[in-house]
Design a protein around this motif. Structure first.
Motif, mmCIF file in Angstrom:
data_model
loop_
_atom_site.group_PDB
_atom_site.id
_atom_site.type_symbol
_atom_site.label_atom_id
_atom_site.label_comp_id
_atom_site.label_asym_id
_atom_site.label_seq_id
_atom_site.Cartn_x
_atom_site.Cartn_y
_atom_site.Cartn_z
ATOM 1 N N LEU A 99 0.675 -1.250 0.067
ATOM 2 C CA LEU A 99 0.096 0.086 0.080
ATOM 3 C C LEU A 99 0.777 1.082 0.182
ATOM 4 N N PRO A 100 1.900 1.382 0.954
ATOM 5 C CA PRO A 100 2.605 2.723 0.785
ATOM 6 C C PRO A 100 3.290 2.895 -0.611
ATOM 7 N N VAL A 151 0.766 4.079 -3.316
ATOM 8 C CA VAL A 151 0.601 5.466 -2.954
ATOM 9 C C VAL A 151 1.782 6.302 -3.666
ATOM 10 N N ARG A 152 2.923 5.957 -3.288
ATOM 11 C CA ARG A 152 4.209 6.620 -3.757
ATOM 12 C C ARG A 152 4.373 6.440 -5.199
ATOM 13 N N ASP A 193 3.902 11.432 0.950
ATOM 14 C CA ASP A 193 3.659 10.295 1.709
ATOM 15 C C ASP A 193 2.481 10.571 2.754
ATOM 16 N N ILE A 228 -0.462 8.556 2.246
ATOM 17 C CA ILE A 228 -0.545 7.391 2.921
ATOM 18 C C ILE A 228 -1.423 7.375 4.067
ATOM 19 N N VAL A 279 0.725 3.530 10.138
ATOM 20 C CA VAL A 279 1.200 4.363 9.053
ATOM 21 C C VAL A 279 2.517 4.514 8.861
ATOM 22 N N THR A 339 1.258 10.880 9.727
ATOM 23 C CA THR A 339 2.213 10.862 8.633
ATOM 24 C C THR A 339 2.940 12.396 8.466
#
Length: 445
Positions: free
Chosen positions: A42-43, A46-47, A53, A56, A266, A407
């Motif tokens: 998942l991270p 997104v990136r 970030d 995220i 997160v 985050t």
């Protein structure tokens, strides 16, 4: 003759309870396995959209926001309409959500970054709404378990979470690997996108669909009295819980714990990516390690300790260990170089991280089971679903507020989310100590 009949009936009832418990735990495991598949990618997903970030955290918050709204509603609905149909609805909805999540890159090609991210947010929000089913599963377990065994039984659902995080991230890492993606592109029809991010999402959808089929075929509705309340809206449910002297502190504990722990949820994968240089596969292995610890802690250790210590004491011990681990986690590399040798090829920095994660897992397991058992004891038998729904909803609210904040401060200073979480956990420890002392006073009286 009568005693023999009673014994036979009791034995049959025990078998029926064990079968029902095993079935609901199996369904929860399959569903959480799908959830765990997504975590390592998942991270990085997104990136891949080329955004900060902070997104995220926002994506995690969107999941928790809808879980906050729907967990109490699903819990109340399960009190009124039955546990089985609510569980079936939720796992089917999860299958739809993860399918949509896997199509994010396709929507990015068609509608740009905004369109792609919009689909990710829509899918996560639907998944969050359906993720409120954990309150229904907890209520189901209390329905089929005698009061004296509920702490141990609720520990099993924690162990099931752990199993989901053992196999889910590991599966996600394998499915996201280059070799599997290449093989999938050669096998699947051309209209099915096969990428590092779509394949884990489609696997998660398939697992949720499997959970739906299992619930339809094997899950019995527990024998219980259903209730219908005149006031059953979200606001009225929270108002009722906060007016209850026994439930009110637990609702607040769930809120603050989730807010505190959201930093780990997160920031952990970005932390190991930025500080340790780990990629999806290595991050997935770390999550698998945490899952193994979760199974051992909640399936074995917590079950044993629940027979010796009151629920409140389990919760205090768990919160205290969680506090220690949150303080140590961001400084694990420094601690490793100062205190630990290399072990079996693992660097001192990694050894320290593994030790800290073991403390974190133990604390989280004790705290989760202790507070869940306290909720069950504080609620009436006919409102278990609503009580778990409200407390889970409070936890979701904490996970809604926390990720964007955590985050944002992670971008500024990488250790800040963990230390802020530790500060909040200190307040939880103090609140639980007060509850322990109050329960001991009432016991003495």
């Amino acid at each position: 003759m009568s005693s023999e009949r009673d014994a036979t009936t009791g034995a049959a009832g025990d078998v029926s309870r064990r079968r029902a418990l095993a079935t609901v735990l199996g369904i929860v495991f399959i569903d959480l396995l799908g959830f765990g598949v997504i975590i390592p990618v998942l991270p990085f997903y997104v990136r891949s959209f080329g955004v900060s970030d902070v997104f995220i955290g926002l994506l995690a918050a969107s999941y928790s926001l809808t879980q906050f709204v729907f967990a109490p509603l699903l819990g109340r609905l399960s009190d009124e309409r039955g546990r089985r149909p609510v569980l079936m609805l939720s796992v089917f909805g999860s299958a739809v959500a993860w399918t949509l999540f896997g199509l994010g890159e396709e929507f990015q090609v068609l509608f740009g970054t905004v369109g792609g991210l919009g689909v990710l947010f829509a899918a996560r929000m639907l998944a969050g709404a359906m993720g409120g089913n954990i309150a229904t599963a907890q209520a189901y377990i209390t329905d089929v378990t005698p009061k004296e065994d509920r702490a141990a039984a609720l520990g099993l659902i924690g162990a099931t979470f752990g199993l989901g995080f053992v196999f889910g991230p590991a599966l996600g890492s394998v499915v996201a690997s280059d070799s599997v993606v290449t093989a999938a592109r050669n096998i699947l029809p051309s209209f099915v996108p096969a990428t590092t991010f779509s394949l884990p999402s489609f696997l998660a959808a398939g697992l949720s669909l499997l959970a739906f089929v299992a619930a339809a075929l094997f899950l019995p509705e527990p024998n219980r009295t259903r209730t219908t309340r005149a006031e059953s809206g979200l606001v009225s449910q929270f108002r009722t819980a906060l007016a209850d002297a026994d439930l009110r502190p637990l609702v607040l504990v769930f809120l603050v714990v989730s807010l505190a722990f959201s930093g780990v949820q997160v920031a952990f994968i970005p932390f190991v990516a930025d500080i340790y240089g780990y990629q999806e596969a290595q991050a997935g292995l770390l999550l698998t390690y945490i899952g193994v610890l979760g199974v051992l802690n909640q399936g074995v250790v917590v079950r044993a300790l629940s027979r010796r210590f009151a629920d409140e004491r389990l919760a205090v011990g768990g919160a205290s260990l969680l506090l220690v681990s949150l303080v140590l986690l961001p400084f694990a590399p420094i601690l490793g170089r100062a205190l630990f040798p290399a072990v079996l090829g693992a660097s001192p920095e990694l050894v320290a991280l593994l030790v800290v994660l073991a403390i974190l897992s133990s604390g989280n397991g004790l705290l989760n089971v202790g507070t869940a058992s306290m909720v069950s004891a504080a609620a009436d038998e006919d409102s278990q679903g609503s009580a778990f729904g409200v407390t889970q909803g409070a936890g979701s609210l904490g996970r809604t507020i926390g990720p964007p904040v955590m985050t944002a401060i992670y971008v500024l200073v990488y250790w800040a989310p963990f230390l802020l979480g530790a500060t909040l956990t200190a307040f939880v420890v103090a609140a639980l100590v007060v509850l322990v002392r109050r329960s001991e006073v009432f016991t003495d009286v």
